[in-house]
Design an enzyme around this catalytic site. Structure first.
Site, PDB file in Angstrom:
ATOM      1  CB  THR A  24      -0.927   0.031   1.232  1.00 54.49           C
ATOM      2  OG1 THR A  24      -0.139  -0.132   2.412  1.00 54.49           O
ATOM      3  CG2 THR A  24      -1.950  -1.080   1.164  1.00 54.49           C
ATOM      4  NE  ARG A  28       6.444   1.314   3.950  1.00 52.52           N
ATOM      5  CZ  ARG A  28       5.534   1.813   4.777  1.00 52.52           C
ATOM      6  NH1 ARG A  28       5.188   1.143   5.848  1.00 52.52           N
ATOM      7  NH2 ARG A  28       4.975   2.980   4.527  1.00 52.52           N
ATOM      8  CB  SER A 119       6.194   4.967   6.605  1.00 50.87           C
ATOM      9  OG  SER A 119       5.204   5.691   7.281  1.00 50.87           O
ATOM     10  CG  HIS A 120       4.855   3.329  10.558  1.00 49.00           C
ATOM     11  ND1 HIS A 120       4.407   3.412   9.262  1.00 49.00           N
ATOM     12  CD2 HIS A 120       4.425   2.130  11.024  1.00 49.00           C
ATOM     13  CE1 HIS A 120       3.726   2.323   8.965  1.00 49.00           C
ATOM     14  NE2 HIS A 120       3.721   1.525  10.005  1.00 49.00           N
ATOM     15  CE  LYS A 132       4.454   7.269  -0.861  1.00 57.00           C
ATOM     16  NZ  LYS A 132       3.383   7.806   0.002  1.00 57.00           N
ATOM     17  CG  ASP A 283       5.242   8.971   9.841  1.00 49.74           C
ATOM     18  OD1 ASP A 283       5.240  10.165   9.505  1.00 49.74           O
ATOM     19  OD2 ASP A 283       4.933   8.050   9.047  1.00 49.74           O
ATOM     20  CG  ASP A 285       6.831   9.077   5.438  1.00 42.14           C
ATOM     21  OD1 ASP A 285       6.345   8.837   6.546  1.00 42.14           O
ATOM     22  OD2 ASP A 285       6.232   8.851   4.373  1.00 42.14           O
ATOM     23  CG  ASP A 287       3.032   9.750   5.833  1.00 38.39           C
ATOM     24  OD1 ASP A 287       3.453   9.354   6.937  1.00 38.39           O
ATOM     25  OD2 ASP A 287       2.874   8.986   4.855  1.00 38.39           O
ATOM     26  NE  ARG A 288       1.781   5.923   9.035  1.00 39.28           N
ATOM     27  CZ  ARG A 288       1.227   4.720   9.124  1.00 39.28           C
ATOM     28  NH1 ARG A 288       0.649   4.335  10.243  1.00 39.28           N
ATOM     29  NH2 ARG A 288       1.244   3.901   8.094  1.00 39.28           N
ATOM     30  CB  THR A 350      -6.241   0.714   4.467  1.00 38.77           C
ATOM     31  OG1 THR A 350      -7.133   0.547   5.573  1.00 38.77           O
ATOM     32  CG2 THR A 350      -4.924   1.278   4.959  1.00 38.77           C
ATOM     33  CD  GLU A 369      -5.076   5.704   5.401  1.00 41.47           C
ATOM     34  OE1 GLU A 369      -5.318   5.210   4.291  1.00 41.47           O
ATOM     35  OE2 GLU A 369      -3.965   5.638   5.958  1.00 41.47           O
ATOM     36  CD  GLU A 370      -6.443   2.596  11.678  1.00 48.99           C
ATOM     37  OE1 GLU A 370      -5.911   2.607  12.792  1.00 48.99           O
ATOM     38  OE2 GLU A 370      -5.935   2.067  10.676  1.00 48.99           O
ATOM     39  CB  SER A 371      -2.880   4.084  10.360  1.00 44.51           C
ATOM     40  OG  SER A 371      -3.151   4.612   9.074  1.00 44.51           O
ATOM     41  CE  LYS A 382      -0.146   7.914   5.951  1.00 42.30           C
ATOM     42  NZ  LYS A 382      -0.482   7.107   4.785  1.00 42.30           N
ATOM     43  NE  ARG A 502      -1.880  -2.112  10.655  1.00 41.32           N
ATOM     44  CZ  ARG A 502      -0.706  -1.808  11.202  1.00 41.32           C
ATOM     45  NH1 ARG A 502      -0.590  -1.779  12.520  1.00 41.32           N
ATOM     46  NH2 ARG A 502       0.343  -1.535  10.451  1.00 41.32           N
TER      47      ARG A 502
END
Length: 549
Positions: A24, A28, A119-120, A132, A283, A285, A287-288, A350, A369-371, A382, A502
């Protein structure tokens, strides 16, 4: 940056790599796997041979500063030159947040961008790396394009690259490599200019410098330089406002995932101390985001709903919202707000690319998103710092604390108790077996008792895109109860060690009900029931989740 002497090479491969299927958020893998001879080059070759407009196009390249970032940028630049790219835009030290990359792609009318980040996920030689691809709209590449890249990679026999000396200085300026221009820019200025067009910096600055101390934790990742420029230089906060503000190849041993588990030091400052009125983290990169107030944590699902309910506080959205969207696992708190505002609310799988279609079609303005990811139509990703500024704008406009904003929201709209339990690094075969068993049980569950309620429906979520009519199947197992409560189960595609299971829980309490419960206690019947039904602890051997948010 590069010597004037160069040779164009075609490097033959003994055999193609067959494990380069993007998830997604790109490809990675462990850092060590990306260090394997020809591995990175093979994936980049597949991208450059699949992305439309490569010859003569403009490409944006950057990353979050983790181990391997500069090496990868150097390789991408030399391969881009070999493929006839007209210009590559990258940044000082190769540091570029994902939302800032999206903005650069859009303002430079680039064919796309290659973002180097996992990312995270943890960084360093023993950590993870990622690549990405973003398209010309600034958002994640479509599934059809990533499928084409994967199919190309499975039959790859060679790749093209320029051989030359490069010093990896990554300093400001324009350089020539073969017939291609390499432009190295600041990387932060354009992003901050965009933020200034959306938010009232003067109002925010006045508020946070008038007895409303804030703290931001960059977790030694990409947002450190952005946050220093934003909070200290532009908003006038003290230098101590930004913690862990220097991007490090291994993130200083920190896990750059902004949640209560991995950003515990920041959480303790807000939840146990009284030095700060507001805290936030981003996070790897950028975006969170995680938002905290004194004594309270803002669940990301609630955060999206509160941003939507208070959109009129932000100058950039004063004309109103065209619509909102959330990922399927995200709580339906924003649905209630959308109904109140009289706008559409879309439920998507997602993955930010699904929001991108809706944003490009002007069907939504805000999404999340909830993440821990929220965003808007200003970019096609994001955006962590944007979310932090949005919250600060609301606080400065309302002159209320974070906890007051949340309480007032629940008193008006009701509260959606919500939590996500992550079971990380499960052996893949165990996770797949557990998931398949539960999936096969779904048709038999309707009208059965569950957590003192009755199961109204049970399915595997599918989505028909309202813009392009594409159909996406198998997006998560849903158990929908007769009182509106939900339990969802998904396997994550963002980890590199085993599998992550999850489990999501949601239970709604109206505004005249008990809105002051601890979420884990309020959701306890759902938590116990899904553990029994899916045999999570029995099959994984884990007595508790790795992370609870």
């Amino acid at each position: 940056m590069f010597s004037t002497e160069f040779t164009q090479l075609t490097v033959k491969l003994n055999s193609p790599f067959t494990d380069q299927k993007p998830g997604t958020s790109g490809l990675r893998k462990s850092t060590l796997q990306f260090e394997e001879t020809h591995y990175l080059e093979s994936f980049i070759e597949s991208i450059l041979c699949s992305l439309p407009g490569v010859r003569g196009g403009v490409l944006v390249v950057g990353g979050d500063g983790r181990y391997g970032n500069k090496r990868a940028i150097d390789i991408i630049i030399r391969m881009a030159a070999a493929h006839g790219i007209q210009k590559v835009i990258t940044t000082v030290d190769g540091i570029l947040s994902t939302p800032a990359a999206s903005n650069l792609i859009r303002i430079n009318k680039a064919i796309g961008g290659i973002i180097l980040s996992a990312s995270h996920n943890p960084g360093g030689l023993e950590g993870d790396f990622g690549v990405k691809l973003n398209g010309s709209n600034g958002g994640p590449a479509s599934e059809s394009l990533t499928d084409e890249i994967y199919n190309y990679s499975k039959n790859l026999k060679e790749y093209k690259i320029i051989k030359c000396q490069s010093n990896n200085s990554f300093s400001l300026g324009k350089y020539k490599l073969a017939s291609m221009i390499v432009e190295i820019i600041d990387g932060i200025d354009d992003y901050l200019d965009l933020m200034k067009r959306i938010f009232d910096f003067d109002l925010i600055s006045s508020y946070i410098n008038n007895d409303f101390p804030i703290v931001f934790d960059a977790l030694n990742a990409v947002t450190g330089p952005y946050a220093k420029r934003l909070f200290v230089d532009h908003l006038g906060a003290t230098a101590e406002t930004v913690r862990n503000g220097i991007p490090l190849e291994d993130f200083g041993g920190l896990h750059p995932d902004p949640n209560l588990t991995y950003a515990k030091d920041l959480a303790d400052l807000l939840l146990k101390g009284n030095l700060f009125s507001f805290g936030a983290a981003c996070d790897g990169d950028g975006d969170r985001n995680m938002i905290l107030g004194r004594g309270c944590f803002v669940n990301p699902s609630d955060s999206l709903a509160i941003l939507a309910a208070n959109y009129d506080c932000v100058p950039g959205y004063a004309k109103g919202l065209s619509g909102v969207a959330r990922s399927m696992p995200t709580s339906s708190a924003v649905d209630v707000v959308a109904k109140h505002l009289g706008i559409n609310c879309f439920e998507t799988p997602t993955g930010w690319k699904f929001f991108g279609n809706l944003l490009d079609a002007n069907q939504i303005t805000l999404c999340g998103e909830e993440s821990f990811g929220t965003g808007s139509d200003h970019v096609r990703e994001k955006d962590g710092l944007w979310a932090v500024l949005f919250w600060l704008q609301i606080l400065a406009s309302k002159k209320k604390s974070v906890s007051e904003i949340m309480k007032n929201h629940w008193l008006f709209f009701g509260r959606h108790y919500y939590s996500r339990h992550d079971y990380e690094s499960i052996p893949t075969e165990v996770a797949n077996s557990l998931y398949s068993r539960l999936s096969n049980m779904l048709p038999t569950l309707i009208d059965e008792s569950f957590a003192g309620r009755t199961i109204k429906n049970a399915d595997d979520f599918s989505y028909t895109d309202p813009v392009d009519s594409s159909i996406t199947l198998n997006q998560g197992l849903r158990i929908l109860l007769d009182d509106g409560s939900r339990v969802l189960v998904r396997l994550s595609g963002t980890g590199t060690q085993g599998a992550t299971l999850r489990v999501y829980f949601e239970s709604f309490v109206p505004s005249d009900g008990d809105i002051t419960q601890d979420p884990q206690l309020a959701l306890d019947p759902l938590i116990k029931s899904i553990d029994s039904l899916a045999e999570i602890s029995k099959r994984t051997g884990m007595s508790a989740p790795t992370v609870i948010t």
